[in-house]
Scaffold this motif. Sequence first.
Motif, mmCIF file in Angstrom:
data_model
loop_
_atom_site.group_PDB
_atom_site.id
_atom_site.type_symbol
_atom_site.label_atom_id
_atom_site.label_comp_id
_atom_site.label_asym_id
_atom_site.label_seq_id
_atom_site.Cartn_x
_atom_site.Cartn_y
_atom_site.Cartn_z
ATOM 1 N N ASP A 260 0.817 -1.217 0.000
ATOM 2 C CA ASP A 260 0.000 0.000 0.000
ATOM 3 C C ASP A 260 0.848 1.264 0.000
ATOM 4 O O ASP A 260 0.459 2.284 -0.570
ATOM 5 N N LEU A 261 2.013 1.217 0.648
ATOM 6 C CA LEU A 261 2.861 2.409 0.763
ATOM 7 C C LEU A 261 3.523 2.807 -0.555
ATOM 8 O O LEU A 261 3.733 4.005 -0.810
ATOM 9 N N LEU A 262 3.869 1.852 -1.363
ATOM 10 C CA LEU A 262 4.718 2.128 -2.519
ATOM 11 C C LEU A 262 3.999 2.988 -3.560
ATOM 12 O O LEU A 262 2.964 2.617 -4.094
ATOM 13 N N GLN A 263 4.570 4.160 -3.808
ATOM 14 C CA GLN A 263 4.029 5.074 -4.817
ATOM 15 C C GLN A 263 4.565 4.704 -6.195
ATOM 16 O O GLN A 263 5.515 3.929 -6.338
ATOM 17 N N GLU A 264 3.961 5.319 -7.205
ATOM 18 C CA GLU A 264 4.362 5.035 -8.577
ATOM 19 C C GLU A 264 5.769 5.528 -8.881
ATOM 20 O O GLU A 264 6.405 5.056 -9.816
#
Length: 661
Positions: A260-264
């Motif tokens: 959930d944390l990982l951004q694009e």
Amino acid sequence: MEKSKRVSVFTKSLFRSRFAAFFSLLSLYLLLSFIIRISFLIWSSKDVDFNLMYILRAFFTGFIYDFTVGILFLFLYGLYLIILPKKFIGSAFDKGFTYFYLTLIFIIIYFSLLAEIPFWDEFGVRFNFIAVDYLIYTYEVFENINESYPLPVIAAVLAGLIVFSFIAFRKLNIFKYTFSDKIPVSKRLLFGLPLLIISVCLGLILKNKQADFSNNLVINELGKNGAFSFISAFRSNELDYETFYPKLKDKEAYAILKKDLLQENQKFTTGNYDDISRLTAGNSEQKPNIILVTIESFSADFLAEFGNKDQLTPNYDQLSKESIFFTNLYATGTRTVRGMEALTLSVPPTPGNSIVRRPNNDNLFSISTIIRSKNYHPYFIYGGDGYFDNMNNFFGGQGFDIVDRDRGNPLSDQIKTSRFPIKDDEVSFENAWGICDEDLYKQSIKYADLNHKKGKPFFEFVMTTSNHKPYTFPNGKINLPQGDRNAAVKYTDYALGKFIAEAKTKPWFKNTVFVIVADHCASSAGKWEINIAKHHIPAIIYNLNHSPEKIERLTSQIDLMPTVFGYLGWNYTTSLFGKDINQTKVGDERAFLGNYRTLGMLKSNVFTQIDDRKRVKQFRVSGNDQSLSELKTKNNSLVSETISYYQTASTRFKNGKMKSK
């Protein structure tokens, strides 16, 4: 008939015996507690779930708590009545001890019951950890009481109640029976010993959370006792997540969290399952000065944007039209330290005390870690003494220099930072909480000027206090009288407008971004354990090199600063739980809300709630008031996501993994 007659005789004998004062005072306390409970029910009727069985259960539960507290108040006196030798009954010593002890108990009873009234008015609950915290900071609390309430009148009322009680006891011959009934110890044991044993057992068995049997906050709080709630909060000022809350296996929790944390625009720095450190890729990096203004108790519904017709915030309303304006942002908590925690650490509200107030909270990975890596000079600027709520030690421990009123409370010797006191000649107005917002903003400008001359970029965390009870401020500034919440809001807005106007005259203004956000809402009272609408706050990013826009996507307070860094195009490494809303996939938006014991995550129109009884509940959120209706079938994916955030955040702080490397 014979049985009821025996009961009547027994009851009469209680009040015409050596224990007459004991049982009379206990009865008085039970009666007054019942009156307070009825008053709170009427007071909060708009938020009550009028289920007759629930109300009856709350009153029965409340009676048990009241009875327990009343007997515990009188425990020592009951023990004294049992063990005092018969020959001393009615002596000068006996009368002196009885009058002294009863006076002390009268003071405690009347003061605690009277104090519950303003506390319920402000928070809509019985005494809790806030009341406990306030005992530590006597200057701010007693000055605030002195400025908010007519203390001579309160003292006179308290004294009058005590005198009246003694007169009533004398008129009813209560003292006559107390000092004349020279029954032997063996008979006194029959009266007193069972009660003392019952009081000890109830004191050990009863837990405050046993009153939380419904989804309605008011019903739950009606079933409690203020004094019992205060002691419970004192004993459980920090809650261990692993002991009290629902859990997942560590690897499962981290797997859900990291996904959930990982951004694009991010990638993890290592493959370790419990390492949340990510490399964030930006472009066209900008390094303006940043002034983060955190406004005390600034609810979204004070603004015209959200339907307010009172024209309280004309300056903020105008600035929002020229800014990046977050219209769907939610505070993590209901206290200033929670807002500070969210904005600096970008972490969900872990159970118990805010991290700001906990020991071993220095050198954490925070926004300071990131801005100092960009060679910024960080300041924490506060108009009171930052000793309050441990703010100075927290901010100093993250590398901020401190600017505060400094009333002589020293920093911890372990904190290596500089402290700059605000001098008396720099103050035009001050109340219990600190200097007025106008004077505070002058400090912001003072240190901005200083750093500009040195050619060093600066970051300022400015914490206002004027929008706090007693709601006092300099005369002649606005057209509303002092002492009222709306007036304080309007003055706060006036001071903000004046600050921005003065900043515009400075050479550093063009290269300075202003982030202006609330710490929390003005009130948290409401129908549910967590009232989502009472967490809705505004935020703007002003003077950014970007066209004005509204961010209407659901955003958490912990996401604000990562979003600011995103707008600035920064390349940096982060271990924050917050995300750049512009790099978050549609549908992945979420907000975290908590109130010390109960924690939750809002995602789409579902609110997932966990508490310290390991209960998990889910509600559908609907309507403009964001009312809750419990779902019979749970969304297990949202349950796991909620637990993963709170579990990892809590254990990372506890185990030292939140420390900056």
